[in-house]
Design an enzyme around this catalytic site. Sequence first.
Site, PDB file in Angstrom:
ATOM      1  N   HIS A  75      42.401 115.026 108.537  1.00 13.00           N
ATOM      2  CA  HIS A  75      42.983 115.522 109.788  1.00 13.00           C
ATOM      3  C   HIS A  75      43.054 117.047 109.794  1.00 13.00           C
ATOM      4  O   HIS A  75      43.070 117.710 108.745  1.00 13.00           O
ATOM      5  CB  HIS A  75      44.384 114.937 110.001  1.00 13.00           C
ATOM      6  N   GLU A 127      48.141 107.868 104.573  1.00 14.29           N
ATOM      7  CA  GLU A 127      48.488 108.753 103.462  1.00 14.29           C
ATOM      8  C   GLU A 127      49.462 108.047 102.512  1.00 14.29           C
ATOM      9  O   GLU A 127      49.930 106.933 102.795  1.00 14.29           O
ATOM     10  CB  GLU A 127      49.109 110.036 104.027  1.00 14.29           C
TER      11      GLU A 127
END
Length: 276
Positions: free
Chosen positions: A22, A134
């Site tokens: 990201h 994550e």
Amino acid sequence: MDAAVTGLYPLHRCKTLHLVRHAQGIHNVEGEKNHDAYLSYDFFDAHLTPLGWQQVGNLRKHVRACGLSEKIDLVITSPLMRTMQTAVGVFGGEGYTDGIVAPPLMVANVGNSDHPSISSLNCPPFTAVELCREHLGVHPCDKRRSISEYRPLFPAIDFSLIENEDDVLWTPDVREKNEEVAARGMKFLNWLWTREEKEIAVVTHSGFLFHALSAFGDDCHPSVKSEMCKHFANCELRSVVIVDRGMTGSNASRTNYPGKIPDGLDLPSDVAKDKH
């Protein structure tokens, strides 16, 4: 040619993955100044910064310039704000216009971004997958919102593979271990073989990518392993090929041709010699 450094595999036993971390999130900025900032609920489900959106725009230009945007069959994204913003910003259609009969990938101003809506026209399908999240736990920036909160913000992203409305995976007091992230990464890669798509973009996170990829490359030159396994920068893209060496997938080849149509004698000379 050195067989130790050369691999040869059937094309239909391979998939190309375009891995993206990201773009810069608000947690990245404060966390680099003070690691304790990652514990703050001010950064719950962190969204992109203005600089992060600039990074998205530059990667978007790159994937179009190199022709990658026309090759991708599917975009998989971690179901967090910053990864979904990055995914639709990089791989989505052009600006959304009212009156077009298609839901946008993202409505305007998601995450206080001042970013216009993003169209779902002329782009691959997008699906959210929990396996590529994550590290789970402790850091509020890695906790997701409820799916019912996301749906109106990202109307054209498919959330059907997410089993729970609320985030039952994240806990406030236990951080997922590195080896657990690596195991989840392998599970994710194995799951990809259940998909028929051959070129897949995956928009995910630094920790997930680092630990998932670190299991690979031990049979390569050290520089090749380093190329694969080093930490990703914000909005970095790396393309890799995964190989199904265990018959996990079942896709037939799109390019192989059986020959002998029409049928006829075709015994190779070396085989014919042995036969006679």
